[in-house]
Scaffold this motif. Sequence first.
Motif, mmCIF file in Angstrom:
data_model
loop_
_atom_site.group_PDB
_atom_site.id
_atom_site.type_symbol
_atom_site.label_atom_id
_atom_site.label_comp_id
_atom_site.label_asym_id
_atom_site.label_seq_id
_atom_site.Cartn_x
_atom_site.Cartn_y
_atom_site.Cartn_z
ATOM 1 N N MET A 1 -25.229 -14.385 -66.804
ATOM 2 C CA MET A 1 -25.191 -12.916 -66.895
ATOM 3 C C MET A 1 -26.585 -12.344 -66.628
ATOM 4 S SD MET A 1 -23.926 -10.465 -70.025
ATOM 5 C CE MET A 1 -25.349 -10.604 -71.091
ATOM 6 N N LYS A 2 -26.650 -11.363 -65.728
ATOM 7 C CA LYS A 2 -27.930 -10.729 -65.417
ATOM 8 C C LYS A 2 -28.075 -9.432 -66.203
ATOM 9 C CE LYS A 2 -28.541 -12.475 -60.766
ATOM 10 N NZ LYS A 2 -28.487 -12.141 -59.347
ATOM 11 N N ASN A 3 -29.323 -9.024 -66.407
ATOM 12 C CA ASN A 3 -29.609 -7.730 -67.022
ATOM 13 C C ASN A 3 -30.096 -6.784 -65.935
ATOM 14 O OD1 ASN A 3 -29.015 -8.691 -69.606
ATOM 15 N ND2 ASN A 3 -31.117 -9.409 -69.927
ATOM 16 N N ILE A 4 -29.328 -5.711 -65.729
ATOM 17 C CA ILE A 4 -29.620 -4.806 -64.619
ATOM 18 C C ILE A 4 -29.877 -3.398 -65.148
ATOM 19 C CG2 ILE A 4 -28.660 -3.829 -62.479
ATOM 20 C CD1 ILE A 4 -27.318 -6.480 -62.046
ATOM 21 N N VAL A 5 -31.003 -2.820 -64.736
ATOM 22 C CA VAL A 5 -31.379 -1.467 -65.161
ATOM 23 C C VAL A 5 -31.262 -0.545 -63.953
ATOM 24 C CG1 VAL A 5 -33.296 -0.035 -65.980
ATOM 25 C CG2 VAL A 5 -32.953 -2.325 -66.951
ATOM 26 N N ILE A 6 -30.536 0.563 -64.131
ATOM 27 C CA ILE A 6 -30.342 1.476 -63.003
ATOM 28 C C ILE A 6 -30.818 2.881 -63.375
ATOM 29 C CG2 ILE A 6 -28.725 2.390 -61.302
ATOM 30 C CD1 ILE A 6 -26.952 -0.030 -61.754
ATOM 31 N N GLN A 7 -31.933 3.276 -62.780
ATOM 32 C CA GLN A 7 -32.453 4.645 -62.947
ATOM 33 C C GLN A 7 -31.584 5.552 -62.068
ATOM 34 O OE1 GLN A 7 -34.849 6.058 -60.170
ATOM 35 N NE2 GLN A 7 -36.499 6.978 -61.372
ATOM 36 N N GLY A 8 -31.051 6.646 -62.638
ATOM 37 C CA GLY A 8 -30.113 7.471 -61.875
ATOM 38 C C GLY A 8 -28.773 6.762 -61.737
ATOM 39 N N GLY A 9 -28.380 6.059 -62.806
ATOM 40 C CA GLY A 9 -27.136 5.289 -62.769
ATOM 41 C C GLY A 9 -25.923 6.053 -63.255
ATOM 42 N N THR A 10 -26.088 7.360 -63.502
ATOM 43 C CA THR A 10 -24.956 8.148 -64.009
ATOM 44 C C THR A 10 -24.150 8.817 -62.902
ATOM 45 O OG1 THR A 10 -26.568 9.905 -64.369
ATOM 46 C CG2 THR A 10 -25.878 8.664 -66.317
ATOM 47 N N ASP A 11 -24.631 8.730 -61.659
ATOM 48 C CA ASP A 11 -23.890 9.392 -60.564
ATOM 49 C C ASP A 11 -24.214 8.688 -59.236
ATOM 50 O OD1 ASP A 11 -22.245 11.237 -59.248
ATOM 51 O OD2 ASP A 11 -22.982 12.899 -60.471
ATOM 52 N N GLY A 12 -23.477 9.041 -58.210
ATOM 53 C CA GLY A 12 -23.770 8.588 -56.854
ATOM 54 C C GLY A 12 -23.819 7.077 -56.712
ATOM 55 N N MET A 13 -24.749 6.621 -55.901
ATOM 56 C CA MET A 13 -24.841 5.176 -55.632
ATOM 57 C C MET A 13 -25.222 4.380 -56.874
ATOM 58 S SD MET A 13 -26.512 5.102 -51.825
ATOM 59 C CE MET A 13 -27.328 6.691 -51.841
ATOM 60 N N GLY A 14 -26.067 4.979 -57.734
ATOM 61 C CA GLY A 14 -26.454 4.282 -58.958
ATOM 62 C C GLY A 14 -25.241 3.990 -59.824
ATOM 63 N N ARG A 15 -24.369 4.970 -59.945
ATOM 64 C CA ARG A 15 -23.162 4.808 -60.765
ATOM 65 C C ARG A 15 -22.244 3.724 -60.162
ATOM 66 N NH1 ARG A 15 -19.467 7.825 -64.265
ATOM 67 N NH2 ARG A 15 -17.997 6.194 -64.747
ATOM 68 N N ALA A 16 -22.110 3.755 -58.841
ATOM 69 C CA ALA A 16 -21.240 2.766 -58.183
ATOM 70 C C ALA A 16 -21.816 1.358 -58.340
ATOM 71 C CB ALA A 16 -21.080 3.116 -56.703
#
Length: 274
Positions: A1-16
């Motif tokens: 299992m990897k740990n992934i951090v997504i800035q701007g992950g609430t919409d658009g490409m980040g969310r996907a």
Amino acid sequence: MKNIVIQGGTDGMGRALARTYLNRGDAVLVIGRSEAKGQAFLAEANAAGAGSRAAFLQADLSLVSENDRVVEEIGERFPVVDALVLCARHYLSPRRDTAEGIESSLALFYLSRYLLSHGLRGHLEKADRPVIVNVAGPGSPMGEIHWDDLQLKRNYHGLDAQMQGGKANDLLGVSFASLYDGGRTRYVLFNPGSVSTSFSGEYDAATKGHIEGMKRMAKSVEAGIAPIVTCLDSPPAEPLSAFVEGRRMSLDHPSFRLADALRLDELTRELLGR
Ligand SMILES: NC(=O)c1ccc[n+]([C@@H]2O[C@H](COP(=O)([O-])OP(=O)(O)OC[C@H]3O[C@@H](n4cnc5c(N)ncnc54)[C@H](OP(=O)(O)O)[C@@H]3O)[C@@H](O)[C@H]2O)c1
């Protein structure tokens, strides 16, 4: 299992991207400004039985203090970060300073990426194949760094601010790879081309019309993220790389001059007072 951090992950490409990696069984932490979107992400994860692997941090990342807080909280949650994806942006037709007195587009589109990249590097270095994917605009023929007026106090235009941010992110990749020469973290600059997302922003009437037209012509979010997933799954061997819609671009290009990158790094540290 990897740990992934997504800035701007609430919409658009980040969310996907967040959805993609949650579905694969990874732990995903998204950062965004909207509490409602963050809660919707958590609810979707819960419904899919992935609630324990999903996390949301609400933050206004145009504030330096909020980036510092987020770096600290991520470090507490994830001693090891496998991937950092940088997707936050907010177009502003009117010029606006943050409560900390920094021009907002520069603060969100560039400074936040700078602070998260450097701030989380220690946690990334502990991963097997750590990677930062900075989704911005390498290869764009538009944009320049206004060296004597980074905050565009004299002559602001929203598009100019976004385009300057893209060039600043190119230079962030160059200085990061140079300053941490010998490090394990791969820095990927990624231009997705036109993708039909939320295009977060506050637009004047003319720009709004242009954006609506672009959204109709643009590729789907799924198509937009496919080559980003490839970079995340198999990070390039080189410390720094740049892609335009999945095609590798040469770093032998004026956007990636080391002298400019080090100059911007110095200006950035002055601006941040560090
Ligand atoms: N879409 C394209 O055609 C295109 C083309 C070239 C490059 N790009 C780049 O690709 C990246 C992703 O773009 P996108 O179109 O997928 O994004 P988007 O749909 O516009 O979503 C933007 C994201 O940024 C977050 N955000 C905005 N202001 C914020 C703030 N002050 N603090 C924290 N988060 C904030 C939003 O969170 P909330 O909604 O929660 O506020 C949202 O999650 C961007 O960097 C963009 O420059 C996109």
